[in-house]
Motif scaffolding. Structure first.
Motif, PDB file in Angstrom:
ATOM      1  N   THR A   1      38.914  43.649  -0.847  1.00 31.64           N
ATOM      2  CA  THR A   1      37.589  43.670  -1.466  1.00 31.64           C
ATOM      3  C   THR A   1      37.695  43.325  -2.942  1.00 31.64           C
ATOM      4  OG1 THR A   1      37.747  46.038  -1.912  1.00 31.64           O
ATOM      5  CG2 THR A   1      36.707  45.386   0.151  1.00 31.64           C
ATOM      6  N   GLY A   2      36.710  42.504  -3.400  1.00 35.38           N
ATOM      7  CA  GLY A   2      36.658  42.154  -4.808  1.00 35.38           C
ATOM      8  C   GLY A   2      37.590  41.030  -5.211  1.00 35.38           C
ATOM      9  N   SER A   3      38.398  40.469  -4.267  1.00 36.61           N
ATOM     10  CA  SER A   3      39.324  39.384  -4.592  1.00 36.61           C
ATOM     11  C   SER A   3      38.940  38.141  -3.791  1.00 36.61           C
ATOM     12  CB  SER A   3      40.766  39.786  -4.261  1.00 36.61           C
ATOM     13  OG  SER A   3      41.169  40.871  -5.061  1.00 36.61           O
ATOM     14  N   PRO A   4      38.998  36.939  -4.415  1.00 36.71           N
ATOM     15  CA  PRO A   4      38.658  35.708  -3.689  1.00 36.71           C
ATOM     16  C   PRO A   4      39.560  35.540  -2.471  1.00 36.71           C
ATOM     17  CG  PRO A   4      38.768  35.304  -6.049  1.00 36.71           C
ATOM     18  CD  PRO A   4      39.311  36.683  -5.832  1.00 36.71           C
ATOM     19  N   TYR A   5      38.994  35.046  -1.397  1.00 38.31           N
ATOM     20  CA  TYR A   5      39.710  34.863  -0.139  1.00 38.31           C
ATOM     21  C   TYR A   5      39.584  33.409   0.292  1.00 38.31           C
ATOM     22  CZ  TYR A   5      41.188  35.484   4.741  1.00 38.31           C
ATOM     23  OH  TYR A   5      41.833  35.381   5.939  1.00 38.31           O
ATOM     24  N   SER A   6      40.673  32.817   0.832  1.00 32.76           N
ATOM     25  CA  SER A   6      40.607  31.458   1.364  1.00 32.76           C
ATOM     26  C   SER A   6      41.642  31.325   2.473  1.00 32.76           C
ATOM     27  CB  SER A   6      40.860  30.431   0.265  1.00 32.76           C
ATOM     28  OG  SER A   6      40.777  29.114   0.784  1.00 32.76           O
ATOM     29  N   GLN A   7      41.221  30.832   3.636  1.00 27.58           N
ATOM     30  CA  GLN A   7      42.105  30.624   4.782  1.00 27.58           C
ATOM     31  C   GLN A   7      41.645  29.367   5.493  1.00 27.58           C
ATOM     32  OE1 GLN A   7      44.552  32.931   6.673  1.00 27.58           O
ATOM     33  NE2 GLN A   7      44.968  31.008   7.671  1.00 27.58           N
ATOM     34  N   SER A   8      42.533  28.377   5.599  1.00 27.05           N
ATOM     35  CA  SER A   8      42.212  27.129   6.289  1.00 27.05           C
ATOM     36  C   SER A   8      42.640  27.222   7.745  1.00 27.05           C
ATOM     37  CB  SER A   8      42.905  25.946   5.614  1.00 27.05           C
ATOM     38  OG  SER A   8      42.420  25.767   4.299  1.00 27.05           O
ATOM     39  N   LEU A   9      41.752  26.809   8.649  1.00 25.44           N
ATOM     40  CA  LEU A   9      42.031  26.785  10.078  1.00 25.44           C
ATOM     41  C   LEU A   9      42.545  25.406  10.478  1.00 25.44           C
ATOM     42  CD1 LEU A   9      38.859  28.684  11.308  1.00 25.44           C
ATOM     43  CD2 LEU A   9      41.091  29.632  10.746  1.00 25.44           C
ATOM     44  N   ALA A  10      43.371  25.352  11.513  1.00 26.04           N
ATOM     45  CA  ALA A  10      43.958  24.084  11.951  1.00 26.04           C
ATOM     46  C   ALA A  10      43.764  23.925  13.450  1.00 26.04           C
ATOM     47  CB  ALA A  10      45.437  24.021  11.587  1.00 26.04           C
ATOM     48  N   ALA A  11      43.644  22.658  13.883  1.00 27.48           N
ATOM     49  CA  ALA A  11      43.467  22.345  15.301  1.00 27.48           C
ATOM     50  C   ALA A  11      44.262  21.103  15.639  1.00 27.48           C
ATOM     51  CB  ALA A  11      41.988  22.146  15.629  1.00 27.48           C
ATOM     52  N   THR A  12      44.515  20.891  16.929  1.00 28.32           N
ATOM     53  CA  THR A  12      45.156  19.679  17.427  1.00 28.32           C
ATOM     54  C   THR A  12      44.323  19.140  18.574  1.00 28.32           C
ATOM     55  OG1 THR A  12      46.530  20.927  18.973  1.00 28.32           O
ATOM     56  CG2 THR A  12      47.461  20.484  16.790  1.00 28.32           C
ATOM     57  N   GLY A  13      44.579  17.857  18.902  1.00 25.89           N
ATOM     58  CA  GLY A  13      43.882  17.249  20.031  1.00 25.89           C
ATOM     59  C   GLY A  13      42.552  16.677  19.610  1.00 25.89           C
ATOM     60  N   GLY A  14      41.781  16.216  20.614  1.00 25.87           N
ATOM     61  CA  GLY A  14      40.495  15.606  20.324  1.00 25.87           C
ATOM     62  C   GLY A  14      40.664  14.330  19.532  1.00 25.87           C
ATOM     63  N   ALA A  15      39.582  13.893  18.914  1.00 24.94           N
ATOM     64  CA  ALA A  15      39.620  12.653  18.141  1.00 24.94           C
ATOM     65  C   ALA A  15      39.956  12.912  16.675  1.00 24.94           C
ATOM     66  CB  ALA A  15      38.284  11.920  18.250  1.00 24.94           C
ATOM     67  N   GLY A  16      40.132  14.162  16.309  1.00 22.44           N
ATOM     68  CA  GLY A  16      40.547  14.481  14.947  1.00 22.44           C
ATOM     69  C   GLY A  16      39.432  14.707  13.962  1.00 22.44           C
ATOM     70  N   ASN A  17      38.205  14.332  14.267  1.00 19.52           N
ATOM     71  CA  ASN A  17      37.080  14.524  13.336  1.00 19.52           C
ATOM     72  C   ASN A  17      36.463  15.893  13.593  1.00 19.52           C
ATOM     73  OD1 ASN A  17      36.312  13.732  15.841  1.00 19.52           O
ATOM     74  ND2 ASN A  17      34.531  12.559  15.212  1.00 19.52           N
TER      75      ASN A  17
ATOM     76  N   ILE B   1      42.776  25.150  19.006  1.00 21.33           N
ATOM     77  CA  ILE B   1      42.926  25.762  17.669  1.00 21.33           C
ATOM     78  C   ILE B   1      44.336  26.330  17.581  1.00 21.33           C
ATOM     79  CG2 ILE B   1      42.102  27.561  16.111  1.00 21.33           C
ATOM     80  CD1 ILE B   1      39.366  27.300  17.436  1.00 21.33           C
ATOM     81  N   VAL B   2      45.120  25.853  16.612  1.00 16.22           N
ATOM     82  CA  VAL B   2      46.518  26.267  16.513  1.00 16.22           C
ATOM     83  C   VAL B   2      46.711  27.431  15.553  1.00 16.22           C
ATOM     84  CG1 VAL B   2      47.363  23.993  17.148  1.00 16.22           C
ATOM     85  CG2 VAL B   2      46.973  24.515  14.741  1.00 16.22           C
ATOM     86  N   THR B   3      45.738  27.688  14.688  1.00 13.97           N
ATOM     87  CA  THR B   3      45.860  28.878  13.815  1.00 13.97           C
ATOM     88  C   THR B   3      45.783  30.122  14.707  1.00 13.97           C
ATOM     89  OG1 THR B   3      44.803  27.714  11.991  1.00 13.97           O
ATOM     90  CG2 THR B   3      44.882  30.114  11.860  1.00 13.97           C
ATOM     91  N   SER B   4      46.783  31.000  14.583  1.00 16.23           N
ATOM     92  CA  SER B   4      46.843  32.151  15.489  1.00 16.23           C
ATOM     93  C   SER B   4      46.279  33.433  14.880  1.00 16.23           C
ATOM     94  CB  SER B   4      48.296  32.401  15.916  1.00 16.23           C
ATOM     95  OG  SER B   4      49.111  32.645  14.777  1.00 16.23           O
ATOM     96  N   THR B   5      46.445  33.618  13.593  1.00 17.92           N
ATOM     97  CA  THR B   5      45.971  34.853  12.959  1.00 17.92           C
ATOM     98  C   THR B   5      45.370  34.525  11.608  1.00 17.92           C
ATOM     99  OG1 THR B   5      48.134  35.289  11.957  1.00 17.92           O
ATOM    100  CG2 THR B   5      47.691  36.319  14.092  1.00 17.92           C
ATOM    101  N   LEU B   6      44.536  35.450  11.113  1.00 18.73           N
ATOM    102  CA  LEU B   6      43.943  35.333   9.794  1.00 18.73           C
ATOM    103  C   LEU B   6      44.634  36.311   8.841  1.00 18.73           C
ATOM    104  CD1 LEU B   6      40.129  35.120  10.627  1.00 18.73           C
ATOM    105  CD2 LEU B   6      41.732  33.248  10.219  1.00 18.73           C
ATOM    106  N   ALA B   7      44.932  35.818   7.659  1.00 22.88           N
ATOM    107  CA  ALA B   7      45.528  36.699   6.650  1.00 22.88           C
ATOM    108  C   ALA B   7      44.528  37.778   6.259  1.00 22.88           C
ATOM    109  CB  ALA B   7      45.931  35.895   5.416  1.00 22.88           C
ATOM    110  N   PRO B   8      44.981  39.006   6.013  1.00 18.59           N
ATOM    111  CA  PRO B   8      44.049  40.055   5.582  1.00 18.59           C
ATOM    112  C   PRO B   8      43.532  39.763   4.178  1.00 18.59           C
ATOM    113  CG  PRO B   8      46.316  40.834   5.444  1.00 18.59           C
ATOM    114  CD  PRO B   8      46.366  39.496   6.114  1.00 18.59           C
ATOM    115  N   GLY B   9      42.366  40.348   3.846  1.00 24.64           N
ATOM    116  CA  GLY B   9      41.761  40.186   2.534  1.00 24.64           C
ATOM    117  C   GLY B   9      41.598  41.519   1.834  1.00 24.64           C
TER     118      GLY B   9
END
Length: 964
Positions: free
Chosen positions: A130-146, A120-128
């Protein structure tokens, strides 16, 4: 459980060279097995051949190489593989140096190209927020990609989720710091293997900043006009408290804690005020914003309110005060046009005063100017009439029939000389009115006469007045009834008589006065202090100086003293709560009339004059002292002083929810209240406290050691002598942190096909039962999983429990042992624990690993089975590396038999490679049953026994023998 052997291999071997069947020679290609490669990493392997003269020409005879790799004609297999997977192919070596028929050889290979490690290459999560929509995509490398994403442990804020595609999204109202462990999985279809990676994250959710959205300046106001403005803010927890930090709010306006500026401004001007909006989060932190507001309070329009002036009269003092509204006082009044009547003047404060001297109608204009030089002007007409003709004689004296009578009338005003005349009514018989205003003569008849007399001045102005002339005769008692008295109170009653000739003499003719009273003979006054209640009737007689007499019957009613009976102080009151108290009195003569004569009632209360009832809803706390007067129908009075103590409404001020507790740890939480008498009794009125915690009735202290975990809801009551306040609370009792846990007793490198035991223990006793599960996973070094790796009780999960207060686990399924299987690899044990249906597994979860080492083959048994053509040697065993290359067979001849060869080396690489690559072998781990058939020519077996040794790259097995 014993190892099972269900599949058989067959191989043909010769007893001696003379008995072997000759074969066409071929080249041998090495190595037999290719080392694994890695995606994106350069790979190089030199292939070699033996059995010919060389040189050799190399080519690919079957299958395909991994993308990015190639085979040179010199036998160098190299390149950088771009795609992971398992690739099967065959190579051919041709001996170009052999004369005649060329020798060749082929070798089949399976080359495994490992994928890059999954990470997993994502190192930190952006803070959120309360009451506001939140979205954070995680990223990874290696494996077969699925990639498939999931939450391995921890919990996201309520309202937020992690999608399989690796997106953390949602909207939450919960503030805090949330620790989670995220797992990503990738299925490598070519290996039929799923690889995973995990990473810990911290997601912080905060409340949005408080922002005051009401703009400045605020709407302007006007003096004496009601004003209302609501302040608005966004962010925080929405429960704002508004306070003034500086500046000045216009006089007459107030700022409430809920953000309303209201009231009626009393002073014009430009005002600036600094206001703060604060919001408290459940954790106790304060979020706030500050803004400076300007407010303009305008003065109302300046206007003269006096519309007309009252008329005046010559010689009569005149006063008229002019009025104005609006503008900015003080006002300055001036005559701006015309002039006032002679004798009058206008002050700068707007008062027209003086004594007019001239009769006429005077026209003029008056201008008022305020302190800001704003003006208003109004025109007036003031009429001054001549001086009024008035008869100044108030009354005419009484006369007595038969006696000379004379009285002169007087007048003022008008224009002299005056002329007097009788215009209605009659004068007493015997009296006349002269033109000069003298009434004279000798009255002949007693009676009361009401003549109306007129005076006329030289200007024909007239004035008239009615008079009353009494001509008396014999004496007569005029008093027909007298006032009642009160026991113990001084009494005085004047008796009256008419007619006759004073002075009069008074006596009691019959009957008795009330006890304590007497009649003054010369004065006609009944006086004294009544001593008893009752009604007394008596006859009184009056005699004038000429001996004329008159009698009358009178009654005096003596009543008890008027007394207010309601005790002081009165019952206490509570702000905001309806209050009623009836005052009572006795004595005197009802009905009573009640009056407040001193002090003030508490704000919000009023006294009903006819009933004596004090009622209303108190609006302010404090001690109010006052006095009341009661008056009966005979106007008797009495007073009494009272006080009412108004206490503030009782409110429980402790914020909810209460502080959390920990199971088994001492808990203390003091409750607080405001208002009331503060001599409170505390209790739980509904719901229940956590087990082990109780409330102190006198202090409101919640204390104890919780015996159960969970969330407990209850209602607290606080009571004083007058009121009771309640409030709902919750206490959450958390489980204590889990102690360290470990799996012990396992050897680091146990022998294959064994069943080592282990134990599970925690570092310190826990206050409640812990249930848990040990799970194991097996990662073989080569090839598929070994199903024999499992707990001795079966399966790869094992339940356990640790009783409260204990540190060692017990296993309901029996002793805790693991079957190690026969395949080299790493066995990983993982602990998970629960208490009170809550996961208390430490992060990361406790693990223990053991390794089954790669080793030389192991023969577990060897036996000989006769056949029609000879015999079969059956060898049963396992090879943890899943590799067997040779079998070395040694023959022991019968007595008298000489063998040309006493041993044989049988190559097994291809045979065992095929076996271990066959999917059917996976369920046996690395176990095998090897059958080696031998053919014997003749009817006699020349051997007594055979021994066998198996070999692989790690060494030789122990020899195993079998006899006939």
């Amino acid at each position: 459980m014993r190892l099972r052997t269900l599949f058989f291999l067959s191989i043909v071997a010769a007893l001696a060279p003379a008995l072997l069947t000759a074969q066409t020679p071929s080249l041998a290609i090495s190595p037999a097995v290719l080392a694994d490669g890695t995606q994106g990493t350069f790979y190089s392997q030199q292939l070699t051949a033996t059995g010919g003269r060389g040189p050799y020409a190399w080519s690919l005879s079957q299958g395909a190489l991994p993308p990015g790799m190639s085979l040179s004609t010199s036998g160098l297999l190299s390149g950088t593989p771009s795609t992971g997977g398992s690739y099967g192919f065959a190579v051919r070596a041709l001996d170009t140096g052999t004369v005649g028929a060329q020798l060749s050889g082929t070798q089949s290979y399976s080359l495994r190209i490992n994928y890059l490690p999954l990470a997993i290459v994502t190192s930190t999560l952006a803070p959120g927020v309360t009451g506001s929509p939140y979205s954070q995509s995680l990223a990874a490398t290696g494996g077969a990609g699925n990639y498939i994403w999931s939450l391995a442990s921890g919990a996201l804020p309520p309202g937020m989720t992690l999608s399989p595609a690796g997106v953390i999204s949602g909207l939450t109202a919960t503030q805090g710091t949330f620790s989670i462990v995220v797992q990503v999985s990738s299925f490598i279809s070519s290996f039929e293997q799923t690889v995973t990676a995990v990473r810990s994250f911290t997601l912080t959710i905060t409340y949005p900043s408080v922002v005051i959205i009401t703009p400045s300046p605020l709407p302007s106001g006007t003096v004496n006009v009601p004003y209302y403005q609501t302040l608005r803010a966004v962010g925080g927890t929405l429960n704002y408290t508004w306070t003034q930090l500086g500046g000045t709010i216009p006089p007459g306006l107030v700022l409430t804690s809920d953000g309303n500026i209201s009231g009626t401004p009393t002073l014009a001007g430009n005002y600036s005020v600094v206001i703060q909006a604060a919001s408290q989060s459940p954790s106790g932190s304060i979020l706030s914003a500050t803004q400076t507001f300007s407010i303009v309070i305008n003065a109302p329009p300046l206007a003269i309110t006096t519309t007309d002036l009252v008329a005046g009269r010559v010689g009569v003092a005149y006063t008229q005060t002019l009025g104005a509204t609006g503008g900015t006082p003080p006002y300055d009044w001036r005559i701006s046009q015309g002039s006032l009547p002679d004798g009058l003047a206008l002050s700068v404060s707007g008062a027209i005063t003086g004594t007019p001297t001239t009769a006429s109608t005077f026209r003029f204009a008056i201008t008022v100017t305020d302190s800001r030089q704003v003006t208003d002007t109004r025109s007036y007409a003031l009429t001054i009439s001549p001086a009024t003709l008035l008869i100044t004689t108030d009354t005419l004296p009484s006369g007595t029939a038969g006696s000379v009578y004379s009285s002169t009338l007087a007048a003022s005003g008008g224009v002299t000389p005056y002329a007097w005349s009788l215009i209605s009514g009659t004068l007493p018989d015997g009296l006349t009115l002269s033109a000069s205003g003298t009434i004279s003569g000798t009255p002949t008849v007693a009676g009361t006469f009401t003549p109306t007399i007129q005076v006329t001045d030289a200007s024909q102005q007239r004035a008239s007045k009615s008079f009353r002339v009494v001509i008396i005769s014999n004496v007569k008692i005029a008093t027909t009834a007298i006032a009642g008295g009160t026991v113990g109170s001084a009494y005085s009653q004047q008796l009256a008589a008419t007619g006759g000739t004073a002075p009069y003499t008074w006596n009691i003719e019959s009957g008795l006065l009330p006890s304590g009273l007497s009649l003054g003979t010369a004065t006609g006054v009944i006086a004294g202090t009544p001593l008893s209640v009752g009604s007394s009737t008596f006859v009184v007689r009056v005699t004038d100086q000429n001996g004329s007499q008159d009698s009358a019957s009178l009654t005096v009613l003596v009543v008890a003293a008027l007394v207010i009976t309601t005790e002081s102080p009165l019952a206490g009151a509570v702000t905001g709560t309806p209050y009623e108290q009836a005052l009572a009195a006795t004595g005197g003569t009802p009905p009573y009339q009640w009056t407040l004569i001193d002090g003030t009632l508490p704000a919000g209360l009023a006294l009903d004059a006819s009933t004596g009832r004090i009622a209303g809803t108190p609006s302010a706390a404090g001690l109010a002292s006052f006095s009341v007067l009661v008056t009966d129908s005979a106007r008797r009075t009495t007073t009494k002083s009272y006080s009412i103590d108004v206490t503030a409404a009782l409110t429980i001020t402790t914020a909810a929810p209460l502080a959390k507790g920990v199971l088994g740890s001492a808990y203390r939480q003091a409750l607080a209240a405001s208002g009331g008498s503060q001599s409170l009794r505390w209790s739980i009125s509904s719901g229940a406290l956590p087990g082990g915690i109780s409330i102190d009735a006198a202090s409101g202290l919640l204390a104890g050691t919780p015996t159960a975990a969970g969330s407990f809801a209850f209602t607290v009551s606080a009571s004083d002598l007058r009121q009771t306040a309640t409030k709902d609370f919750t206490i959450t009792i958390d489980l204590p942190p889990a102690p360290a846990a470990a799996i012990t007793g396992l050897p680091a490198v146990p022998a294959p096909a064994t069943q080592p035991a282990f134990t599970v223990a925690i570092s310190s006793a826990y206050p409640m039962e812990i249930t848990g599960q040990v799970t194991l996973g097996f990662a073989p070094e080569a090839g598929p999983d070994d199903p024999a790796v499992q707990f001795i009780a079966g399966g790869r999960s094992l339940d356990f429990r640790i009783p409260s207060g204990a540190t060692q686990a017990t296993f309901p399924a029996g002793p805790a042992s693991v079957q190690t299987g026969t395949v080299a690899g790493v066995i990983t044990f993982t602990l998970r624990m629960r208490a009170a249906n809550t996961d208390i597994t430490p992060t990361p979860a406790p693990t223990q690993t053991i390794r089954i080492a790669r080793a030389a083959p192991v023969i577990t048994s060897a036996s000989l089975v006769r056949t029609s053509g000879g015999f079969d040697l059956v060898v049963i065993g396992y090879a943890t590396s899943r590799e067997v290359t040779f079998a070395t067979v040694t023959y022991l001849a019968s007595a008298g038999v000489t063998l040309s060869n006493t041993s044989a080396s049988i190559p097994l690489t291809s045979l065992f490679t095929t076996w271990y690559q066959d999917p059917n072998s996976a369920r046996f781990g690395s176990q095998f049953s090897l059958r080696l058939p031998f053919t014997v020519q003749g009817n006699t077996n020349p051997l007594t026994s055979i021994s066998v040794i198996l070999t692989n790259s790690l060494g030789n097995s122990a020899a195993a023998s079998a006899g006939f």
